[in-house]
Design a protein around this motif. Structure first.
Motif, PDB file in Angstrom:
ATOM      1  N   ALA A 120      72.293  79.547  50.566  1.00 48.55           N
ATOM      2  CA  ALA A 120      73.374  79.743  51.535  1.00 48.55           C
ATOM      3  C   ALA A 120      74.209  80.987  51.213  1.00 48.55           C
ATOM      4  O   ALA A 120      75.043  81.419  52.008  1.00 48.55           O
ATOM      5  N   LEU A 121      73.954  81.569  50.062  1.00 46.69           N
ATOM      6  CA  LEU A 121      74.813  82.640  49.546  1.00 46.69           C
ATOM      7  C   LEU A 121      74.646  83.955  50.298  1.00 46.69           C
ATOM      8  O   LEU A 121      75.622  84.621  50.652  1.00 46.69           O
ATOM      9  N   ALA A 172      69.988  87.946  41.193  1.00 50.09           N
ATOM     10  CA  ALA A 172      69.010  88.740  41.959  1.00 50.09           C
ATOM     11  C   ALA A 172      69.583  89.112  43.330  1.00 50.09           C
ATOM     12  O   ALA A 172      69.432  90.250  43.789  1.00 50.09           O
ATOM     13  N   ILE A 173      70.261  88.162  43.980  1.00 56.80           N
ATOM     14  CA  ILE A 173      70.880  88.448  45.282  1.00 56.80           C
ATOM     15  C   ILE A 173      71.950  89.529  45.117  1.00 56.80           C
ATOM     16  O   ILE A 173      72.013  90.495  45.878  1.00 56.80           O
ATOM     17  N   ALA A 222      79.500  92.015  41.451  1.00 54.17           N
ATOM     18  CA  ALA A 222      79.514  91.474  40.082  1.00 54.17           C
ATOM     19  C   ALA A 222      79.393  89.949  40.124  1.00 54.17           C
ATOM     20  O   ALA A 222      79.968  89.305  41.003  1.00 54.17           O
ATOM     21  N   VAL A 223      78.674  89.383  39.177  1.00 58.80           N
ATOM     22  CA  VAL A 223      78.556  87.921  39.099  1.00 58.80           C
ATOM     23  C   VAL A 223      79.323  87.442  37.860  1.00 58.80           C
ATOM     24  O   VAL A 223      79.061  87.875  36.740  1.00 58.80           O
ATOM     25  N   LEU A 278      75.011  84.600  31.018  1.00 60.06           N
ATOM     26  CA  LEU A 278      73.943  84.542  32.019  1.00 60.06           C
ATOM     27  C   LEU A 278      74.134  85.563  33.135  1.00 60.06           C
ATOM     28  O   LEU A 278      73.299  85.650  34.027  1.00 60.06           O
ATOM     29  N   SER A 279      75.237  86.306  33.108  1.00 60.82           N
ATOM     30  CA  SER A 279      75.510  87.292  34.168  1.00 60.82           C
ATOM     31  C   SER A 279      76.451  88.352  33.597  1.00 60.82           C
ATOM     32  O   SER A 279      76.763  88.322  32.411  1.00 60.82           O
ATOM     33  N   ALA A 280      76.930  89.264  34.452  1.00 64.09           N
ATOM     34  CA  ALA A 280      77.773  90.382  33.982  1.00 64.09           C
ATOM     35  C   ALA A 280      78.950  89.887  33.141  1.00 64.09           C
ATOM     36  O   ALA A 280      79.264  90.456  32.096  1.00 64.09           O
ATOM     37  N   ILE A 281      79.596  88.818  33.620  1.00 60.55           N
ATOM     38  CA  ILE A 281      80.748  88.261  32.899  1.00 60.55           C
ATOM     39  C   ILE A 281      80.639  86.730  32.922  1.00 60.55           C
ATOM     40  O   ILE A 281      80.229  86.152  33.929  1.00 60.55           O
ATOM     41  N   GLY A 282      80.992  86.087  31.820  1.00 60.13           N
ATOM     42  CA  GLY A 282      81.085  84.629  31.772  1.00 60.13           C
ATOM     43  C   GLY A 282      82.473  84.247  31.263  1.00 60.13           C
ATOM     44  O   GLY A 282      83.009  84.900  30.375  1.00 60.13           O
TER      45      GLY A 282
END
Ligand SMILES: *Cc1c(COP(=O)(O)O)cnc(C)c1O
Length: 369
Positions: free
Chosen positions: A118-119, A147-148, A156-157, A177-181
């Motif tokens: 849905a993103l 990936a999206i 940024a995720v 797991l992504s750019a920032i957690g």
């Protein structure tokens, strides 16, 4: 003699870790560096080691972690940040605080995490960031979401890992797991301190530097301000508490996984309760042990009468909260968020939960559901 059932048992944990925690706290009281003392960097080093992220920045709470991350990305008025409506309010609050628009996308009914399918339709030229929440301690579909974001350009995720510290996803640690957690050390989280605390993780040195400056009033050095910042440091004493708790954290994670598996076995065959689906490529550390039923009020009443503490995480999705209704954007339908919000409730979960207690809890739920 029936003992009181605790929703989260911090006293049992303190009994086990008393020597280490007391010694760690006493050392801080003696050296007296209560702000940015040596335990701050020591904890950041330990958490970098643990997560594999190149940079850890401890901060004053999980909320502040999310705010500082968005500030470092330059999120401002008119920008859009996509997230889930089925989360603790802090996830969306920080977006609104910066004048940006929280854009809500629906969740999966079986994991309660944001639905990557849905993103994509929610992305516009104004989309600057996506904040998936690893709800209840299970990492969201981070690779699909990354990936999206990559395919659609400069997005940024930020993983909101406030409930999932210690969980794994395809062999990697939640928060890395992504750019920032971002995570939280609020006392009831999987890794908690004795007050407020949190941490931000990234492997991008430019973002790490920006977040370090923003944490201390946007200063590159004392009284020289390069950007707008906040007072967002984590106390040395709280860092000392987390350092002491880290000694036992791997064991505690194993206990959480075991307790989750035990609940699953106890509810096996009970058609009236729906358990959270845990994907085979990840672990859930059960920041909350949440199940779903159709007749929640009746079940909660029966459990309360039986002396079993429960909580509802969360009864009203954020797109239906008065503070957010007017300022958010709803992307697509949020039927799943509405559905799970009406069905979820959480049971006692902590590393010191005994099998016999779980049996009693599950029997009470099954009898009422
Ligand atoms: C707890 C929590 C936060 C906020 O953390 P605090 O340390 O309480 O500020 C943010 N997001 C989620 C999903 C949380 O559960």
């Amino acid at each position: 003699m029936t003992e009181k059932i605790e929703f989260i048992d911090l006293k049992a944990q303190y009994r086990e870790l008393k020597t280490a925690i007391d010694a760690r706290m006493a050392r801080v009281l003696e050296h007296g560096q209560f702000i940015m003392g040596p335990e701050v960097r020591e904890l950041e080093n330990a958490l970098e080691q643990r997560t594999g992220a190149a940079h850890c920045i401890t901060v004053s709470s999980g909320t502040e972690a999310l705010l500082i991350a968005l500030m470092a990305l330059g999120i401002k008025s008119g920008d859009e940040v996509i997230t889930t409506p089925f989360t603790f309010v802090a996830t969306a609050e920080v977006i609104a605080l910066l004048g940006a628009v929280p854009v809500f996308v629906d969740v999966q009914t079986d994991t309660c995490n944001i639905d990557p399918a849905a993103l994509e339709a929610a992305i516009t030229p104004r989309t600057r960031a996506i904040i998936p929440v690893s709800l209840y301690g299970q990492p969201a579909d981070m690779d699909e979401i990354n990936a999206i974001a990559t395919r659609r350009g400069n997005i940024a995720v930020i993983e909101d890992a406030a409930q999932s510290f210690g969980a794994t996803y395809r062999g990697k640690q939640s928060t890395n797991l992504s750019a920032i957690g971002c995570t939280s050390f609020f006392p009831s989280k999987p890794l908690g301190c004795y007050g407020d605390g949190g941490a931000i993780f990234t492997s991008d040195p430019t973002l790490a530097n920006a977040m370090r400056e923003i944490r201390v009033h946007g200063q590159a050095k004392r009284y020289y301000h390069t950007r707008i910042g906040v007072g967002g440091r984590m106390d040395t004493l709280q860092c000392a508490v987390v350092l002491a708790k880290l000694e036992r954290f791997d064991w505690e994670i194993q206990q959480r996984l075991a307790a989750g598996a035990r609940y699953a076995a106890l509810f096996d065959g009970c058609n009236a309760t729906t358990l959270l689906a845990v994907r085979p490529d990840r672990t859930c550390v059960w920041g909350q042990y949440t199940v779903m039923v159709d007749n929640r009020e009746k079940v909660l009443d029966a459990l309360a009468r039986g002396g079993i503490p429960t909580a509802v995480h969360y009864p009203v999705p954020l797109h239906r909260q008065p503070a957010y209704e007017g300022l958010c954007r709803v992307a697509g339908t949020l039927h799943n968020a509405d559905l799970v919000a009406s069905r979820v409730f959480s049971l006692p979960m902590h590393p010191y939960l005994e099998a016999a207690t779980q049996e009693k809890i599950a029997a009470a739920v099954i009898a009422a559901a």
